[in-house]
Motif scaffolding. Sequence first.
Motif, PDB file in Angstrom:
ATOM      1  N   HIS A  91       0.726  -1.185   0.255  1.00 61.01           N
ATOM      2  CA  HIS A  91      -0.024   0.098  -0.078  1.00 61.01           C
ATOM      3  C   HIS A  91       1.078   1.336   0.020  1.00 61.01           C
ATOM      4  CE1 HIS A  91      -3.764  -2.246   0.555  1.00 61.01           C
ATOM      5  NE2 HIS A  91      -3.034  -3.127   1.305  1.00 61.01           N
ATOM      6  N   VAL A  92       2.150   1.171   0.247  1.00 61.19           N
ATOM      7  CA  VAL A  92       2.891   2.361   0.369  1.00 61.19           C
ATOM      8  C   VAL A  92       4.110   2.163  -0.833  1.00 61.19           C
ATOM      9  CG1 VAL A  92       4.492   3.711   1.581  1.00 61.19           C
ATOM     10  CG2 VAL A  92       2.716   2.644   2.706  1.00 61.19           C
ATOM     11  N   VAL A  93       4.827   1.179  -0.699  1.00 55.69           N
ATOM     12  CA  VAL A  93       6.083   1.058  -1.836  1.00 55.69           C
ATOM     13  C   VAL A  93       5.359   0.793  -3.194  1.00 55.69           C
ATOM     14  CG1 VAL A  93       7.835  -0.256  -2.640  1.00 55.69           C
ATOM     15  CG2 VAL A  93       7.808   0.417   0.125  1.00 55.69           C
ATOM     16  N   LYS A  94       4.701  -0.275  -3.371  1.00 58.36           N
ATOM     17  CA  LYS A  94       4.214  -0.531  -4.520  1.00 58.36           C
ATOM     18  C   LYS A  94       3.338   0.435  -5.170  1.00 58.36           C
ATOM     19  CE  LYS A  94       3.399  -3.907  -7.810  1.00 58.36           C
ATOM     20  NZ  LYS A  94       4.644  -4.024  -8.675  1.00 58.36           N
ATOM     21  N   ARG A  95       2.529   1.260  -4.458  1.00 60.22           N
ATOM     22  CA  ARG A  95       1.895   2.143  -4.971  1.00 60.22           C
ATOM     23  C   ARG A  95       2.702   3.256  -5.634  1.00 60.22           C
ATOM     24  NH1 ARG A  95      -2.972   5.342  -1.718  1.00 60.22           N
ATOM     25  NH2 ARG A  95      -3.713   6.860  -3.444  1.00 60.22           N
ATOM     26  N   LEU A  96       3.922   3.749  -4.771  1.00 62.31           N
ATOM     27  CA  LEU A  96       4.641   4.649  -5.403  1.00 62.31           C
ATOM     28  C   LEU A  96       5.517   4.104  -6.641  1.00 62.31           C
ATOM     29  CD1 LEU A  96       5.833   6.259  -2.253  1.00 62.31           C
ATOM     30  CD2 LEU A  96       4.506   7.211  -3.813  1.00 62.31           C
ATOM     31  N   THR A  97       5.934   2.849  -6.658  1.00 62.87           N
ATOM     32  CA  THR A  97       6.712   2.444  -7.673  1.00 62.87           C
ATOM     33  C   THR A  97       5.876   2.347  -9.056  1.00 62.87           C
ATOM     34  OG1 THR A  97       6.207   0.064  -7.026  1.00 62.87           O
ATOM     35  CG2 THR A  97       8.518   1.033  -6.245  1.00 62.87           C
ATOM     36  N   THR A  98       4.650   1.975  -8.840  1.00 61.31           N
ATOM     37  CA  THR A  98       3.652   2.083 -10.131  1.00 61.31           C
ATOM     38  C   THR A  98       3.641   3.308 -10.382  1.00 61.31           C
ATOM     39  OG1 THR A  98       2.639  -0.050  -9.035  1.00 61.31           O
ATOM     40  CG2 THR A  98       1.439   1.147 -10.655  1.00 61.31           C
ATOM     41  N   GLY A  99       3.364   4.270  -9.498  1.00 61.82           N
ATOM     42  CA  GLY A  99       3.167   5.590 -10.116  1.00 61.82           C
ATOM     43  C   GLY A  99       4.349   6.337 -10.675  1.00 61.82           C
ATOM     44  N   ILE A 100       5.582   5.937 -10.088  1.00 65.92           N
ATOM     45  CA  ILE A 100       6.825   6.564 -10.881  1.00 65.92           C
ATOM     46  C   ILE A 100       6.858   5.991 -12.314  1.00 65.92           C
ATOM     47  CG2 ILE A 100       9.263   6.383 -11.015  1.00 65.92           C
ATOM     48  CD1 ILE A 100       9.175   6.629  -8.054  1.00 65.92           C
ATOM     49  N   GLU A 101       6.592   4.624 -12.655  1.00 67.53           N
ATOM     50  CA  GLU A 101       6.529   3.968 -13.739  1.00 67.53           C
ATOM     51  C   GLU A 101       5.505   4.545 -14.695  1.00 67.53           C
ATOM     52  OE1 GLU A 101       6.877  -0.558 -15.640  1.00 67.53           O
ATOM     53  OE2 GLU A 101       6.994  -0.241 -13.381  1.00 67.53           O
ATOM     54  N   SER A 102       4.375   4.739 -14.126  1.00 68.52           N
ATOM     55  CA  SER A 102       3.257   5.629 -14.885  1.00 68.52           C
ATOM     56  C   SER A 102       3.693   7.267 -15.226  1.00 68.52           C
ATOM     57  CB  SER A 102       2.028   5.643 -14.237  1.00 68.52           C
ATOM     58  OG  SER A 102       1.635   4.302 -13.915  1.00 68.52           O
ATOM     59  N   LEU A 103       4.396   7.742 -14.328  1.00 71.16           N
ATOM     60  CA  LEU A 103       5.064   9.007 -14.841  1.00 71.16           C
ATOM     61  C   LEU A 103       6.118   9.010 -15.990  1.00 71.16           C
ATOM     62  CD1 LEU A 103       5.407  10.462 -11.242  1.00 71.16           C
ATOM     63  CD2 LEU A 103       3.666  11.468 -12.885  1.00 71.16           C
ATOM     64  N   LEU A 104       6.909   7.949 -15.791  1.00 70.96           N
ATOM     65  CA  LEU A 104       7.812   7.839 -16.916  1.00 70.96           C
ATOM     66  C   LEU A 104       7.263   7.776 -18.222  1.00 70.96           C
ATOM     67  CD1 LEU A 104      10.344   5.571 -15.019  1.00 70.96           C
ATOM     68  CD2 LEU A 104      10.870   7.828 -15.631  1.00 70.96           C
ATOM     69  N   THR A 105       6.349   6.690 -18.273  1.00 79.03           N
ATOM     70  CA  THR A 105       5.645   6.381 -19.541  1.00 79.03           C
ATOM     71  C   THR A 105       4.710   7.598 -20.047  1.00 79.03           C
ATOM     72  OG1 THR A 105       5.258   4.262 -18.636  1.00 79.03           O
ATOM     73  CG2 THR A 105       4.092   4.811 -20.501  1.00 79.03           C
ATOM     74  N   LYS A 106       3.984   8.255 -18.903  1.00 76.27           N
ATOM     75  CA  LYS A 106       3.252   9.424 -19.513  1.00 76.27           C
ATOM     76  C   LYS A 106       4.130  10.604 -20.212  1.00 76.27           C
ATOM     77  CE  LYS A 106       0.433  13.249 -17.431  1.00 76.27           C
ATOM     78  NZ  LYS A 106      -0.014  13.871 -16.454  1.00 76.27           N
ATOM     79  N   ASN A 107       5.548  10.674 -19.774  1.00 83.09           N
ATOM     80  CA  ASN A 107       6.567  11.723 -20.355  1.00 83.09           C
ATOM     81  C   ASN A 107       7.131  10.965 -21.496  1.00 83.09           C
ATOM     82  OD1 ASN A 107       6.680  14.297 -18.712  1.00 83.09           O
ATOM     83  ND2 ASN A 107       6.258  12.689 -17.132  1.00 83.09           N
ATOM     84  N   GLN A 108       6.766   9.746 -21.909  1.00 80.80           N
ATOM     85  CA  GLN A 108       7.165   9.110 -23.147  1.00 80.80           C
ATOM     86  C   GLN A 108       8.549   8.977 -22.963  1.00 80.80           C
ATOM     87  OE1 GLN A 108       6.296  11.907 -26.288  1.00 80.80           O
ATOM     88  NE2 GLN A 108       4.495  10.896 -26.801  1.00 80.80           N
ATOM     89  N   VAL A 109       9.165   8.424 -21.681  1.00 80.46           N
ATOM     90  CA  VAL A 109      10.304   7.822 -21.467  1.00 80.46           C
ATOM     91  C   VAL A 109      10.515   6.301 -21.780  1.00 80.46           C
ATOM     92  CG1 VAL A 109      12.197   7.786 -19.664  1.00 80.46           C
ATOM     93  CG2 VAL A 109      11.047   9.813 -19.841  1.00 80.46           C
ATOM     94  N   LYS A 110      11.330   6.186 -22.493  1.00 81.52           N
ATOM     95  CA  LYS A 110      11.399   4.531 -22.723  1.00 81.52           C
ATOM     96  C   LYS A 110      12.081   3.774 -21.593  1.00 81.52           C
ATOM     97  CE  LYS A 110      12.844   1.031 -26.180  1.00 81.52           C
ATOM     98  NZ  LYS A 110      13.665   0.605 -27.111  1.00 81.52           N
ATOM     99  N   ILE A 111      11.531   2.811 -20.997  1.00 82.59           N
ATOM    100  CA  ILE A 111      12.063   2.127 -19.969  1.00 82.59           C
ATOM    101  C   ILE A 111      12.696   0.871 -20.360  1.00 82.59           C
ATOM    102  CG2 ILE A 111      11.464   0.906 -17.623  1.00 82.59           C
ATOM    103  CD1 ILE A 111       9.269   2.930 -17.472  1.00 82.59           C
TER     104      ILE A 111
END
Length: 462
Positions: A91-111
Amino acid sequence: MEKTIIETLVIGSGPGGYVAAIRAAQLGQAVTIVEKDEIGGVCLNEGCIPSKALITAGHRYQESLNSDFLGLEVKQANLDFSQTQTWKNHHVVKRLTTGIESLLTKNQVKIIKGKARFIDPTQVALETEHGVTDYRFKQAIIATGSRPLSLKGFPFGPRILDSTGALNLSGIPKKLVIIGGGVIGAELGSAYANLGSEVTILEGSPQLLPSFEGDMVRVVQSAFKKKGIVVQTEALAKEAVVTASGVVVHYEVKGKSYEIAADYVLVTVGRRPNTDDLDLEKTGITVDQQGLIPVGADYRTKVANILAIGDVVAGLALAHKASYDGKVAAEVLAGKKVERDYRAVPGICFSDPELASTGLTLKEAEKTISAKAFQFPLQGNGRALSLNQNQGFARLIVDQDSTIVGGQIVGVNASEMIGEITLAVEAGLTVEDIALTIHAHPTLSEAIMDTAELAQGLPIHL
């Protein structure tokens, strides 16, 4: 076959790397970020965030046990630590990691999930689950972070823990020994003491939390003593012997030998930059004796198209410093004429009570300027009294022109309060600026206003 060309390559997705990648993308660059472990790096997955979650759990547990001063009669709390860990991880770590991955994708950063090794100043080999692929890059940012230092005689294992292991225990240890009384040791020691462990901290220097000033640390030590935390300074850890039921730690103090038995021993004696597995020598970049990459004020290495930020360069190994580095480095790569400015980097220990410092201490300021320190006790703050947490003080360091050049806070929510002083230092504000700013009542931030008024010689509440 022509190799794929990456415009901007970021190696590492911690608080330095992911911030650099997003800012670079916002500035119009085509960005690829490479992460060999989990998105968010050590801070989010194994350090800053999960440790604060455990600290919160400890605070809540203590509140359930010690609320009689309010007239509350609370039945003995039953702590299900497995549920605590589930909350922390999902509920803390996983939520934040998922959020960061979404932010990278939203900004068109290739992971790319994989490991990077340099081939030369313009090429990198990326090893993924699908094999190794070589890429060319125009510019790169190294943001690979750091890892815990090991200690001779204390090989990491089931009973000898680094900070990651200590954050993922399946149960609350009855007895915990911590080697190293710096920020990580003090934070985790405080957290586990609040959760019910008998904690002993062995620190090699003459003072617990040696990076903070002595009068601040004394407030923490007094609180630690009330919690039953034993702090032994000038202690030299020799070895840990694992037994059938736990571990025995052997140490020396001023030449005399001692031993202490515990369920676990946690080693927190520092961190090492992750620069030894990048093949940097193939780029012409050399690291110093600590493994740090030399950079200029614009974060460029000796190879102009390769920058380095965060824990792999000199400076405080702090997540927020790494994020700041990442923003500036991204702007450098975008052609902006910017460079770093570390005049106000807040340092925080989330012990109980908290410590926070920013800008200069009085001792540091007096090396170059005429300065004075003014401090206001939280005993005079209405909000601190209403929280039943009035130990500590707020302090401002002021130069001869009444400009605020630094400040320190020890007490409840010091980590939140230090932001105002950091802004004051960064903006070159005076004590008059702070004193004339209307602070909401009743709040802890009024202590900063009161300190500013004291510096003017016009104290109201003292």
